[in-house]
Design a protein around this motif. Structure first.
Motif: not given
Length: 435
Positions: A53-59, A415-431
């Motif tokens: 999520t932090a990575y997605a926010l900064t990108r 599979p949260a670890a597998t899906a962590s990159l799209p999950i991070g983008r989803e959370v970042a987008g909501r924030v």
């Protein structure tokens, strides 16, 4: 996270972290006049989802000020660093669900990420093996589901199984070629580095003790060492403690975390050659657990397990660990008792395999007949943060909720670890939409 309810931390300051300023002065983080923010977004949790999520926010928004609060001394100390390391293909999950979409997308992205950043990984493929006739209809249904999710699947007979895994026996199997393994703790560490390089700050040893939220003013968080941080928004990615963090913020999560300990063994090194890749049983669709399976990791060791037994602490990695307050909270949640009443036979079998190496070995021998009790070595356990609704329903999909200035990840199991990159983008987008 420290226990306790929502606390008012307004007006608290620590070493100038929170400062009242004149009405004409602008916030350092571009927030409301008359108030200084230490950052734009606080991310609670330094596991793979929080760091993604932090990575997605900064990108997504360069220059955004992001601080990650992690109570441990380093990243990925709990669920991220204590699993079998499987990059799941998405074959199990209901078409259209978050799990299905994020797993299929995340598996491809995870392999690409590992390749680009030198993280150990291998795409091995896996077998899902039926060992009893009663499992054959479920295996066929699983094949249909996987194809609906866009996953290439090959259906195998007994002789074809041995082409992939000579020591494995079964009536039929599915070969899923896109499944792999990687070092998720190394992925998390690399995400932390990338986020920090982009300007995020990762603060280890920073357990959240209290949260105060004011409409239009953002959030203030006090850590266990007394420091206070103000932010415009908070992303709760606290894993095993996510429901607590949501309650600290004044929200009312619909589910509570009921921890289940997953106990692993490893094949003795001289017997590791019995398994080439990944071998799974046909899962029971009534439960979110995949059953005792065989995983050759990136280090060459073969992990066997896990089973799933109730844990008496959220970080209860062995039977001796008891946190009285946490265990009392689990017992006080009505959903816990409704699970027990509904699934006691399944649970009794899991507990039996936990207490009896002979029973655990028998479960393994269904897939790998050559294994003996002497071939199994104890291996570190993990704890699954399973969200449970009040009526006893096990939350089967990712659960993400929102409140004023807050986004909460309340269920992120495999599979949260597998899906962590799209999950991070989803959370970042909501924030970011909330900002």
């Amino acid at each position: 996270m420290a226990a306790g309810g929502r606390q008012d931390v307004s007006g608290l300051a620590h070493d100038g972290c929170v400062v009242s300023v004149s009405s004409g002065e602008q916030s350092r983080a571009g927030g409301r006049k008359g108030r200084v923010y230490d950052c734009d977004v606080l991310v609670v949790g330094g596991g793979i989802v929080g760091l993604s999520t932090a990575y997605a926010l900064t990108r997504a928004r360069p220059g955004l000020r992001v601080i990650v609060l992690e109570k441990e001394a380093g990243p990925a100390r709990h669920q991220t660093g204590r699993n079998s390391g499987v990059i799941h293909s998405g074959v199990y999950y209901r078409p259209g669900s978050y799990k299905a979409r994020f797993a299929v997308q995340g598996a491809a992205e995870m392999v690409k990420f590992c390749t680009e950043h030198g993280v150990p990984h291998r795409v091995t493929g896996k077998l899902v093996v039926a060992t009893h006739r009663a499992e054959l209809p479920r295996l066929h249904t699983l094949a249909q589901r996987g194809r609906q999710n866009g996953i290439p699947i090959r259906e195998l007979g007994p002789c074809q199984i041995t082409e992939y895994e000579p020591a494995v026996r079964g009536l039929a199997a599915l070969h899923v070629g896109t499944t792999g393994v990687c070092d998720f703790a190394a992925v998390a560490a690399r995400l932390a580095e990338l986020a920090a390089d982009a300007g995020a700050e990762i603060r280890y040893g920073s357990a959240v003790a209290a949260i105060d939220r004011r409409p239009g003013l953002g959030v203030a968080v006090r850590t266990a060492d007394g420091r206070v941080l103000r932010a415009r928004a908070l992303a709760n990615c606290a894993g095993l403690h996510c429901d607590r963090v949501a309650r600290l913020a004044g929200d009312h999560p619909p589910a509570r975390i009921v921890p289940f300990r997953g106990e692993y063994h490893a094949l003795a090194p001289e017997r590791a050659a019995l398994v080439r890749g990944l071998v799974y049983p046909v899962p029971d669709p009534a439960f979110p657990f995949l059953g005792v399976h065989l995983t050759r990791g990136v280090d060459g060791h073969v992990h066997v397990g896990p089973n799933a037994v109730p844990a008496t602490a959220r970080e209860g990695y062995d039977r001796r660990t008891l946190d009285a307050a946490e265990f009392a909270g689990t017992l006080a949640w009505p959903g816990t008792w409704r699970i027990a009443a509904r699934h006691w036979r399944y649970g009794a079998g899991e507990v039996h395999r936990s207490l009896s190496r002979r029973a655990f070995t028998a479960a393994v021998r269904r897939l790998l007949p050559e294994v003996t009790e002497e071939d199994l070595r104890p291996s570190p356990a993990g704890v699954r943060a399973q969200a449970v609704l009040r009526d006893g329903t096990l939350v089967d999909d990712f659960l993400i909720t929102e409140g004023p200035h807050t986004v909460h990840v309340l269920n992120a199991p495999s599979p949260a670890a597998t899906a962590s990159l799209p999950i991070g983008r989803e959370v970042a987008g909501r924030v970011l939409r909330g900002l």
